[in-house]
Motif scaffolding. Structure first.
Motif, short mmCIF file in Angstrom:
data_model
loop_
_atom_site.label_atom_id
_atom_site.label_comp_id
_atom_site.label_asym_id
_atom_site.label_seq_id
_atom_site.Cartn_x
_atom_site.Cartn_y
_atom_site.Cartn_z
N LEU A 71 0.84 -1.20 0.00
CA LEU A 71 0.00 0.00 0.00
C LEU A 71 0.88 1.25 0.00
O LEU A 71 1.91 1.29 0.69
CB LEU A 71 -0.89 0.04 1.24
CG LEU A 71 -2.12 -0.85 1.30
CD1 LEU A 71 -2.81 -0.69 2.64
CD2 LEU A 71 -3.09 -0.54 0.17
N THR A 72 0.46 2.26 -0.75
CA THR A 72 1.13 3.55 -0.69
C THR A 72 0.32 4.46 0.24
O THR A 72 -0.81 4.16 0.62
CB THR A 72 1.21 4.20 -2.08
OG1 THR A 72 -0.11 4.51 -2.54
CG2 THR A 72 1.89 3.25 -3.07
N ALA A 73 0.92 5.60 0.59
CA ALA A 73 0.25 6.54 1.49
C ALA A 73 -1.05 7.04 0.87
O ALA A 73 -2.08 7.15 1.56
CB ALA A 73 1.18 7.71 1.79
N LEU A 74 -1.03 7.32 -0.43
CA LEU A 74 -2.23 7.83 -1.07
C LEU A 74 -3.33 6.77 -1.08
O LEU A 74 -4.51 7.07 -0.87
CB LEU A 74 -1.91 8.29 -2.49
CG LEU A 74 -2.86 9.34 -3.10
CD1 LEU A 74 -2.90 10.59 -2.25
CD2 LEU A 74 -2.43 9.68 -4.52
N GLU A 75 -2.96 5.51 -1.30
CA GLU A 75 -3.95 4.43 -1.28
C GLU A 75 -4.50 4.25 0.14
O GLU A 75 -5.70 4.04 0.32
CB GLU A 75 -3.30 3.14 -1.76
CG GLU A 75 -3.00 3.12 -3.25
CD GLU A 75 -2.15 1.93 -3.67
OE1 GLU A 75 -2.24 1.52 -4.83
OE2 GLU A 75 -1.38 1.42 -2.83
N ALA A 76 -3.62 4.34 1.14
CA ALA A 76 -4.07 4.17 2.53
C ALA A 76 -5.06 5.27 2.92
O ALA A 76 -6.06 5.01 3.61
CB ALA A 76 -2.87 4.19 3.47
N ILE A 77 -4.80 6.49 2.47
CA ILE A 77 -5.72 7.60 2.76
C ILE A 77 -7.06 7.37 2.06
O ILE A 77 -8.13 7.58 2.64
CB ILE A 77 -5.09 8.93 2.32
CG1 ILE A 77 -3.85 9.24 3.16
CG2 ILE A 77 -6.11 10.07 2.43
CD1 ILE A 77 -3.02 10.38 2.63
N SER A 78 -7.01 6.92 0.82
CA SER A 78 -8.24 6.66 0.08
C SER A 78 -9.07 5.56 0.74
O SER A 78 -10.29 5.68 0.88
CB SER A 78 -7.92 6.27 -1.36
OG SER A 78 -7.24 7.31 -2.02
N ILE A 79 -8.41 4.47 1.17
CA ILE A 79 -9.12 3.37 1.82
C ILE A 79 -9.76 3.85 3.12
O ILE A 79 -10.84 3.39 3.50
CB ILE A 79 -8.15 2.20 2.09
CG1 ILE A 79 -7.68 1.59 0.76
CG2 ILE A 79 -8.81 1.11 2.94
CD1 ILE A 79 -6.57 0.58 0.91
N ALA A 80 -9.11 4.80 3.80
CA ALA A 80 -9.65 5.34 5.05
C ALA A 80 -10.77 6.34 4.82
O ALA A 80 -11.28 6.93 5.77
CB ALA A 80 -8.53 6.00 5.85
N GLY A 81 -11.17 6.54 3.56
CA GLY A 81 -12.26 7.47 3.27
C GLY A 81 -11.81 8.86 2.92
O GLY A 81 -12.62 9.80 2.91
N GLY A 82 -10.51 9.04 2.64
CA GLY A 82 -10.00 10.35 2.30
C GLY A 82 -9.85 11.22 3.54
O GLY A 82 -9.95 10.76 4.68
#
Length: 370
Positions: free
Chosen positions: A269-280
Motif C-alpha cells: 500500500l502507498t500513502a495515497l492508497e491508505a488515505i483513500s481506503i480510510a475514506g480520504g
C-alpha cells in the motif's frame, strides 16, 4: 449596569479562547511536531518529497514488513525425482520356470508401497538394496531391472511412483477440500494443486498463499499469483500449502473518513492508497498540508548518514496541496502498524472561536434589548 458588566466579561472570556485548546476531533500538525528539533527529542520529522524518497525507500521495513517472499516459477521443482520417504510400486515379470523371483504358477510379483529408505534405497528380494535416490521413475525402473536380471535374466520390471509422504503435497487450509494430494510423478505447479483442492475459499480477506518447504516459509498475495505466470512455482513432494487471510493492518486517525484499524487490501500500500481506503480526508476539517505517517523503527535500523532513520520514532509529513506531495504520496510505502493521521486545519479552531464570539454578541444584543 450589572448586565453590561456580565456581557463584557462573557465577550472577553470568549476572546481569551483564541489562546486555548478548543475541543476538536484531531490535533494540529504544529502540536504533534513541536519540539522535534529539541536536543532531548525522542522523534524526528521527515518530509516526504521527491528529494527524500530515494533515501527513505531504502530504509528497512517495519511492523513485520511485507510478505515473506516468494520463490518464483523457475525454482524448487525436483522434476518428479524419487527421494527418501517416497513410495514406489514395483512389478517384476518373469516367464522362466522355477524363477527365483516369481511364485510358482504365476508370471509376476508385485511389491506395492515399497518405501525408499533414508539412505535412498529399496530392498528387492534376491537382489538386496538398490539405490534409486534422485532418479526419475523411469531411471529407477532401469536401475532395478539391471540388478534383477543378474538373478533372473528374462525378468522385466515395471515401476510407478506411489503416494508416499514425500511424493504428495499437503493442502492444509484455505481451500474447498483440504487434504493430502499425491503427485504421482507428475510435474505439478502450485496453481494446479490449488485447483485440485477446489480453489481458494471465498470470503478470505486479501488471501495470502503460504508455502512451507524444508522448514522455510514463502508467501505471496493470491491476486499476484493468479495474475503473474512467472510466480506459478513447481511443487515438491512434502510441500505444505496454506491459504490465509491477510492480518496486516495500519491505523487511521484524525480528520480522515474513519478512525479505526484497517487491514491491507493488497500486497503493498502507498500513502495515497491508505488515505483513500480510510475514506480520504475530511472536507472542512482536515489540513491537506498536514498528513502524517507515524512509524516505529528498531534500534538496529538507526543510522547517522541518512541511510536509515536517525531516531526510532519518525513522523513523516506529506503535503497534499502540491504536485510533488501528491506524486510522493503515490510512491511512499505504508508498512504494517503504521499510523496514518490527517491533522486538523487551524481554520477550524478560528471558526469555533468565531462561533463563540457570535454567540456572546448575540447574548449582549439580547440583553441590551431588554
Amino acid at each position: 449596569m450589572g448586565k453590561s458588566v456580565s456581557i463584557c466579561l462573557a465577550v472577553i472570556g470568549s476572546l481569551s479562547l483564541v489562546g486555548c485548546t478548543l475541543p476538536r476531533g484531531a490535533a494540529l500538525q504544529s502540536e504533534i511536531v513541536r519540539n522535534a528539533d529539541a536536543q532531548d527529542s525522542t522523534f524526528s520529522v521527515v518530509p516526504v518529497t521527491r528529494e527524500t524518497l530515494a533515501a527513505i525507500t531504502k530504509w528497512p521495513g517495519t511492523g513485520g514488513g511485507g510478505l515473506a517472499g516468494w520463490i518464483g516459477a523457475g525454482r524448487g521443482s525436483d522434476g518428479g525425482l524419487i527421494r527418501a520417504g517416497d513410495a514406489v510400486n514395483i512389478t517384476i515379470w518373469d516367464n522362466e520356470e522355477n524363477s527365483l523371483l516369481v511364485p510358482p504358477g504365476t508370471k509376476r510379483i508385485e511389491l506395492v508401497g515399497t518405501v525408499v529408505s533414508s539412505a535412498g534405497s529399496i530392498f528387492v528380494p534376491y537382489v538386496g538394496e538398490v539405490s534409486i535416490n534422485g532418479q526419475t521413475p523411469d531411471q529407477a525402473r532401469r536401475t532395478i531391472e539391471s540388478k534383477v536380471v543378474t538373478v533372473a535374466p528374462s525378468a522385466q520390471v515395471v515401476l510407478a511412483r506411489g503416494a508416499g509422504k514425500q511424493s504428495a503435497v499437503d493442502l492444509v487450509t484455505g481451500v474447498a477440500r483440504p487434504g493430502v494430494y499425491p503427485m504421482d510423478g507428475r510435474q505439478q505447479t502450485i496453481l494446479s494443486v490449488l485447483a485440485e483442492g477446489g480453489g481458494i475459499q471465498s470470503g478470505l480477506r486479501n488471501p495470502i498463499v503460504r508455502l512451507i518447504r524444508d522448514g522455510k516459509t514463502y508467501e505471496i498475495a493470491a491476486d499476484r499469483l493468479l495474475a503473474d505466470g512467472a510466480q506459478n512455482t513447481s511443487m515438491r513432494g512434502g510441500d505444505k500449502v496454506l491459504v490465509v487471510a491477510d492480518e496486516r493492518y495500519y491505523t487511521a486517525l484524525g480528520a480522515t473518513g474513519t478512525e479505526r484499524l484497517i487491514h491491507f487490501e493488497k500486497d503493498t500500500l502507498t500513502a495515497l492508497e491508505a488515505i483513500s481506503i480510510a475514506g480520504g480526508i475530511s472536507d472542512g476539517r482536515a489540513n491537506p498540508k498536514g498528513v502524517l505517517v507515524l512509524r516505529d523503527y528498531p534500534a538496529n535500523a538507526l543510522r547517522t548518514d541518512g541511510s536509515g532513520p536517525a531516531k526510532t520514532r519518525v513522523v513523516f509529513t506529506i503535503d497534499l496541496t502540491t504536485a510533488d506531495g501528491l506524486f510522493s504520496a503515490r510512491t511512499f510505502r505504508i508498512y504494517p502498524k503504521d499510523t496514518v493521521m490527517a491533522t486538523e486545519s487551524p481554520v477550524v479552531a478560528l471558526q469555533s472561536v468565531a462561533g463563540l464570539l457570535g454567540s456572546a454578541i448575540g447574548l449582549r444584543n439580547a440583553a441590551s434589548a431588554n
